[in-house]
Design a protein around this motif. Structure first.
Motif, PDB file in Angstrom:
ATOM      1  N   ASP A  72      58.832 -35.661  23.877  1.00  0.00           N
ATOM      2  CA  ASP A  72      60.011 -35.426  23.950  1.00  0.00           C
ATOM      3  C   ASP A  72      60.384 -37.534  23.372  1.00  0.00           C
ATOM      4  O   ASP A  72      62.311 -36.577  22.799  1.00  0.00           O
ATOM      5  N   SER A  73      60.163 -37.713  23.281  1.00  0.00           N
ATOM      6  CA  SER A  73      61.148 -39.319  23.335  1.00  0.00           C
ATOM      7  C   SER A  73      59.671 -40.102  22.177  1.00  0.00           C
ATOM      8  O   SER A  73      58.557 -40.068  22.316  1.00  0.00           O
ATOM      9  N   ALA A  74      60.463 -41.283  22.289  1.00  0.00           N
ATOM     10  CA  ALA A  74      59.508 -42.408  21.101  1.00  0.00           C
ATOM     11  C   ALA A  74      57.997 -43.183  22.033  1.00  0.00           C
ATOM     12  O   ALA A  74      57.125 -43.574  22.233  1.00  0.00           O
ATOM     13  N   SER A  75      58.944 -43.018  23.576  1.00  0.00           N
ATOM     14  CA  SER A  75      58.326 -43.801  24.390  1.00  0.00           C
ATOM     15  C   SER A  75      57.201 -42.903  25.111  1.00  0.00           C
ATOM     16  O   SER A  75      56.356 -43.632  25.338  1.00  0.00           O
ATOM     17  N   GLU A  76      57.619 -41.663  25.343  1.00  0.00           N
ATOM     18  CA  GLU A  76      56.236 -41.267  25.427  1.00  0.00           C
ATOM     19  C   GLU A  76      55.367 -41.296  24.195  1.00  0.00           C
ATOM     20  O   GLU A  76      53.807 -40.847  24.878  1.00  0.00           O
ATOM     21  N   ALA A  77      55.249 -40.775  23.090  1.00  0.00           N
ATOM     22  CA  ALA A  77      54.628 -40.948  22.098  1.00  0.00           C
ATOM     23  C   ALA A  77      53.589 -41.952  22.236  1.00  0.00           C
ATOM     24  O   ALA A  77      52.660 -42.380  22.334  1.00  0.00           O
ATOM     25  N   MET A 106      61.246 -44.105  16.857  1.00  0.00           N
ATOM     26  CA  MET A 106      62.837 -43.783  16.791  1.00  0.00           C
ATOM     27  C   MET A 106      64.156 -42.305  16.832  1.00  0.00           C
ATOM     28  O   MET A 106      63.534 -42.280  15.485  1.00  0.00           O
ATOM     29  N   PRO A 107      64.235 -42.537  17.646  1.00  0.00           N
ATOM     30  CA  PRO A 107      65.318 -41.273  17.105  1.00  0.00           C
ATOM     31  C   PRO A 107      65.926 -40.707  15.781  1.00  0.00           C
ATOM     32  O   PRO A 107      66.293 -42.120  15.497  1.00  0.00           O
ATOM     33  N   PHE A 122      58.964 -36.766  18.684  1.00  0.00           N
ATOM     34  CA  PHE A 122      58.226 -37.583  18.077  1.00  0.00           C
ATOM     35  C   PHE A 122      56.451 -37.195  17.951  1.00  0.00           C
ATOM     36  O   PHE A 122      56.151 -36.089  18.723  1.00  0.00           O
ATOM     37  N   GLY A 123      56.088 -37.626  17.465  1.00  0.00           N
ATOM     38  CA  GLY A 123      53.836 -37.683  17.002  1.00  0.00           C
ATOM     39  C   GLY A 123      53.810 -38.694  16.546  1.00  0.00           C
ATOM     40  O   GLY A 123      54.865 -39.924  15.868  1.00  0.00           O
ATOM     41  N   TYR A 168      47.916 -47.313  14.952  1.00  0.00           N
ATOM     42  CA  TYR A 168      49.577 -46.505  15.143  1.00  0.00           C
ATOM     43  C   TYR A 168      50.644 -46.075  14.867  1.00  0.00           C
ATOM     44  O   TYR A 168      51.075 -46.805  14.287  1.00  0.00           O
ATOM     45  N   LEU A 169      51.200 -45.105  13.783  1.00  0.00           N
ATOM     46  CA  LEU A 169      52.529 -45.186  14.469  1.00  0.00           C
ATOM     47  C   LEU A 169      53.449 -43.809  14.815  1.00  0.00           C
ATOM     48  O   LEU A 169      53.371 -43.110  14.923  1.00  0.00           O
ATOM     49  N   VAL A 170      54.627 -44.328  15.416  1.00  0.00           N
ATOM     50  CA  VAL A 170      55.356 -43.380  16.601  1.00  0.00           C
ATOM     51  C   VAL A 170      56.135 -42.842  15.579  1.00  0.00           C
ATOM     52  O   VAL A 170      56.982 -43.457  14.808  1.00  0.00           O
ATOM     53  N   ALA A 171      56.543 -41.706  15.467  1.00  0.00           N
ATOM     54  CA  ALA A 171      57.380 -40.576  13.744  1.00  0.00           C
ATOM     55  C   ALA A 171      58.879 -39.495  14.604  1.00  0.00           C
ATOM     56  O   ALA A 171      57.810 -39.300  15.614  1.00  0.00           O
ATOM     57  N   PRO A 172      60.163 -40.098  14.373  1.00  0.00           N
ATOM     58  CA  PRO A 172      60.344 -38.356  15.184  1.00  0.00           C
ATOM     59  C   PRO A 172      59.614 -37.505  13.733  1.00  0.00           C
ATOM     60  O   PRO A 172      59.436 -37.719  12.750  1.00  0.00           O
ATOM     61  N   LEU A 173      60.126 -36.342  14.175  1.00  0.00           N
ATOM     62  CA  LEU A 173      59.419 -34.782  12.872  1.00  0.00           C
ATOM     63  C   LEU A 173      60.478 -34.367  12.863  1.00  0.00           C
ATOM     64  O   LEU A 173      61.531 -34.593  13.161  1.00  0.00           O
ATOM     65  N   SER A 174      60.365 -33.656  11.062  1.00  0.00           N
ATOM     66  CA  SER A 174      61.089 -33.161  10.612  1.00  0.00           C
ATOM     67  C   SER A 174      60.376 -31.660  10.690  1.00  0.00           C
ATOM     68  O   SER A 174      59.000 -31.933  10.600  1.00  0.00           O
ATOM     69  N   PHE A 175      60.833 -30.397  11.308  1.00  0.00           N
ATOM     70  CA  PHE A 175      60.521 -28.954  10.811  1.00  0.00           C
ATOM     71  C   PHE A 175      61.364 -29.037   9.823  1.00  0.00           C
ATOM     72  O   PHE A 175      62.150 -28.104   9.732  1.00  0.00           O
ATOM     73  N   LEU A 176      61.129 -28.625   8.965  1.00  0.00           N
ATOM     74  CA  LEU A 176      61.400 -27.158   7.678  1.00  0.00           C
ATOM     75  C   LEU A 176      61.034 -26.482   7.435  1.00  0.00           C
ATOM     76  O   LEU A 176      59.839 -26.111   7.784  1.00  0.00           O
TER      77      LEU A 176
END
Length: 70
Positions: free
Chosen positions: A36-41, A1-2, A16-17, A53-61
């Motif tokens: 680019d989207s949760a649905s694509e993942a 989810m975004p 997403f990953g 599996y899980l679909v999760a938003p990515l964070s780049f720190l």
């Protein structure tokens, strides 16, 4: 989810990953980036017959004090 941003809107820049899980401990065994989207993942996971599996938003720190590239 975004991920939500201030005001409850969805951040349109979210990536997403897919996190592939293993066994009873549900430990991550592989992470596939970036969609680019949760649905694509999710579609990628379904097309590849992933079951756990899980679909999760990515964070780049980045660490503080690191200068950006010019």
């Amino acid at each position: 989810m975004p991920r939500p941003v201030e005001g409850g809107d969805i951040d349109p820049s979210s990536m997403f990953g897919v996190i592939l899980l293993s066994g009873g401990a549900r430990r991550a065994r592989r992470i596939v980036l970036a969609f680019d989207s949760a649905s694509e993942a999710d579609a990628f996971a379904v097309e590849n017959h992933y079951v756990d599996y899980l679909v999760a938003p990515l964070s780049f720190l980045s660490p503080t004090g690191v200068r950006g590239l010019r």
